[in-house]
Design a protein around this motif. Structure first.
Motif, short mmCIF file in Angstrom:
data_model
loop_
_atom_site.label_atom_id
_atom_site.label_comp_id
_atom_site.label_asym_id
_atom_site.label_seq_id
_atom_site.Cartn_x
_atom_site.Cartn_y
_atom_site.Cartn_z
N LYS A 124 -26.67 -12.07 -71.84
CA LYS A 124 -25.72 -12.26 -72.94
C LYS A 124 -24.55 -11.31 -72.73
N PRO A 125 -23.37 -11.67 -73.24
CA PRO A 125 -22.22 -10.77 -73.10
C PRO A 125 -22.41 -9.51 -73.92
N GLU A 126 -22.03 -8.38 -73.35
CA GLU A 126 -22.21 -7.09 -74.00
C GLU A 126 -20.89 -6.45 -74.43
N ILE A 127 -19.79 -6.79 -73.76
CA ILE A 127 -18.51 -6.12 -73.99
C ILE A 127 -17.63 -6.99 -74.89
N THR A 128 -17.20 -6.45 -76.02
CA THR A 128 -16.33 -7.19 -76.92
C THR A 128 -14.94 -7.33 -76.31
N TRP A 129 -14.20 -8.32 -76.76
CA TRP A 129 -12.91 -8.59 -76.13
C TRP A 129 -11.93 -7.44 -76.33
N ARG A 130 -11.97 -6.76 -77.44
CA ARG A 130 -11.07 -5.62 -77.63
C ARG A 130 -11.44 -4.47 -76.70
N GLU A 131 -12.74 -4.18 -76.58
CA GLU A 131 -13.19 -3.14 -75.64
C GLU A 131 -12.79 -3.50 -74.21
N GLY A 132 -12.95 -4.78 -73.88
CA GLY A 132 -12.66 -5.23 -72.52
C GLY A 132 -11.19 -5.14 -72.17
N ILE A 133 -10.33 -5.57 -73.08
CA ILE A 133 -8.89 -5.49 -72.81
C ILE A 133 -8.46 -4.03 -72.71
N ARG A 134 -9.05 -3.18 -73.53
CA ARG A 134 -8.74 -1.75 -73.46
C ARG A 134 -9.18 -1.18 -72.10
N ASP A 135 -10.33 -1.61 -71.62
CA ASP A 135 -10.81 -1.15 -70.32
C ASP A 135 -9.87 -1.59 -69.21
N LEU A 136 -9.39 -2.82 -69.26
CA LEU A 136 -8.46 -3.30 -68.25
C LEU A 136 -7.13 -2.56 -68.35
N ARG A 137 -6.67 -2.30 -69.57
CA ARG A 137 -5.44 -1.51 -69.72
C ARG A 137 -5.59 -0.15 -69.05
N ASP A 138 -6.71 0.51 -69.30
CA ASP A 138 -6.91 1.85 -68.73
C ASP A 138 -6.94 1.80 -67.21
N TRP A 139 -7.59 0.76 -66.65
CA TRP A 139 -7.64 0.63 -65.19
C TRP A 139 -6.24 0.39 -64.62
N LEU A 140 -5.46 -0.46 -65.27
CA LEU A 140 -4.10 -0.72 -64.80
C LEU A 140 -3.24 0.53 -64.87
N VAL A 141 -3.36 1.27 -65.96
CA VAL A 141 -2.57 2.49 -66.11
C VAL A 141 -2.92 3.47 -65.00
N GLU A 142 -4.20 3.60 -64.69
CA GLU A 142 -4.64 4.56 -63.67
C GLU A 142 -4.32 4.10 -62.26
N ASN A 143 -4.42 2.79 -62.01
CA ASN A 143 -4.32 2.30 -60.64
C ASN A 143 -2.99 1.66 -60.28
N ARG A 144 -2.23 1.19 -61.27
CA ARG A 144 -0.97 0.53 -60.96
C ARG A 144 0.23 1.16 -61.63
N PHE A 145 -0.02 1.96 -62.65
CA PHE A 145 1.08 2.58 -63.38
C PHE A 145 0.85 4.08 -63.54
N ALA A 146 0.23 4.68 -62.54
CA ALA A 146 -0.16 6.09 -62.65
C ALA A 146 1.04 7.00 -62.83
N ALA A 147 2.18 6.62 -62.27
CA ALA A 147 3.36 7.49 -62.36
C ALA A 147 4.05 7.40 -63.71
N ALA A 148 3.76 6.33 -64.44
CA ALA A 148 4.43 6.13 -65.73
C ALA A 148 3.71 6.92 -66.82
N ARG A 149 4.47 7.43 -67.73
CA ARG A 149 3.91 8.12 -68.88
C ARG A 149 3.83 7.13 -70.02
N ILE A 150 2.64 6.54 -70.16
CA ILE A 150 2.47 5.50 -71.17
C ILE A 150 1.67 6.07 -72.33
#
Length: 356
Positions: free
Chosen positions: A322-348
């Motif tokens: 069964k799915p364990e991760i809610t959509w809000r948690e999941g989108i937040r997780d993807l945001r954090d990964w993008l910030v760390e891996n693709r936008f690390a130089a930006a101050r977001i």
């Protein structure tokens, strides 16, 4: 290509879902063959990430599934196969239907034949799509300010089940539908242990989303860059989005239960609890990134379902998933990964956690 330890083969293993799935088995100590032609922009980074984390237990094979002779040796001693390689965009299929067919239909048949010629003992799990059910245009919908909802109470409560008739639509739906049916038939005709997962929208880390495919990641990337986002249709379309960690868990659970589920297809998505419209997702992304999002409206695209939510009860009952991760948690997780891996130089600026 004989090995002392039988490997798991992930076809399309440099892609978004494939790299996450491969990583999960590599962390378990498995040997994994990554069969990929690296045609999708950015996936070479996923392969480098796998090699960097797991070293010699990653075995890249750069080949195209349209070339049967080139891929046959890869499956000689495989103990399991996950087939996730595909042309994934409806828009591309409309522009290049022959290429779409050769990759999705012919390519899948080549993978099946390669496994069969290797003895047919390796179980195979295939990444199918909810597009095999067509546009679902006949379902009565109630229209609200930010979403469409079926008027049928059962559909609202559970979503669409596997009993729904197949109705291939667009070249992409046709090519994936053909592949889906071949995978299931190889269990009947040849006794192979094959099964399919008909996926809704999967999102999460290692996804290089574009306007045509991977819309959750695409929206987040655009929001973080400050780019304008095109909305096709009115933005009230609803999808049940599923985090890639939950998708990986489903693939693994299906493989563990393959003797009980061979020859079957299951719907895979976030279910009603993770059903969001484009407008709702954009509103949440705006809050998470603390940036206003500029949008522009464009015409509806072919095959775009007003509402698709997967009824995953059959999969849950068959394999205990069964799915364990809610959509809000999941989108937040993807945001954090993008910030760390693709936008690390930006101050977001990271806003406080949005409440439900």
């Amino acid at each position: 290509m004989r090995r002392e330890i039988a490997p798991i083969v992930v076809v399309g293993g440099s892609g978004f879902i494939g790299s996450n799935l491969a990583d999960s088995y590599l962390r378990d100590g498995e040997e994994v063959i990554i069969l990929d032609n690296l045609s999708r922009p950015g996936v070479d980074k996923n392969l480098r990430w796998l090699k960097g984390n797991h070293g010699d237990r990653v075995h890249p094979v750069l080949a195209d599934i349209r070339d049967l002779g080139a891929i046959e040796p890869v499956f000689s001693d495989a103990k399991a196969v996950f087939h996730l390689a595909a042309q994934t965009a409806v828009t591309t299929s409309l522009l290049h239907p022959i290429h779409d067919f050769e990759t999705n239909a012919r390519g899948t048949l080549n993978v099946l034949e390669a496994v069969r010629k290797a003895g047919g003992k390796a179980p195979l799990v295939f990444a199918s799509t909810n597009k095999v059910y067509g546009g679902i245009d006949e379902i009565a919908m109630a229209e609200f300010d930010d979403r469409y909802i079926p008027t049928d109470e059962v559909l609202r409560a559970h979503g669409f089940g596997e009993e729904r008739k197949l109705d291939f639509c667009t070249p992409y739906g046709c090519s994936k539908g053909v592949a889906d049916q071949y995978v299931l038939d190889y269990a009947k005709s040849y006794g192979m242990a094959t099964a399919a997962l008909r996926m809704s929208c999967i999102y999460g880390p290692r996804q290089f989303g574009t306007e045509d495919q991977g819309w959750v990641a695409h929206f987040l990337i655009c929001a973080l860059r400050g780019d304008r986002i095109s909305i096709y249709g009115d933005g009230k379309q609803v999808r049940d989005i599923l985090h890639v960690k939950d998708a990986v868990a489903a693939y693994r659970a299906l493989l563990r239960s393959i003797d009980d589920v061979k020859g079957k297809a299951f719907n895979l998505g976030g279910g009603p609890q993770n059903a969001v419209s484009i407008r709702i997702a954009l509103r949440e992304i705006e809050q998470m990134t603390a940036r206003p999002i500029e949008t522009v409206n464009a015409d509806w695209r072919a095959g775009d379902q007003l509402y698709f939510v997967a009824d995953t009860r059959a999969l849950q009952q068959a394999v205990g998933w069964k799915p364990e991760i809610t959509w809000r948690e999941g989108i937040r997780d993807l945001r954090d990964w993008l910030v760390e891996n693709r936008f690390a130089a930006a101050r977001i600026r990271q806003p406080r956690r949005a409440t439900a």
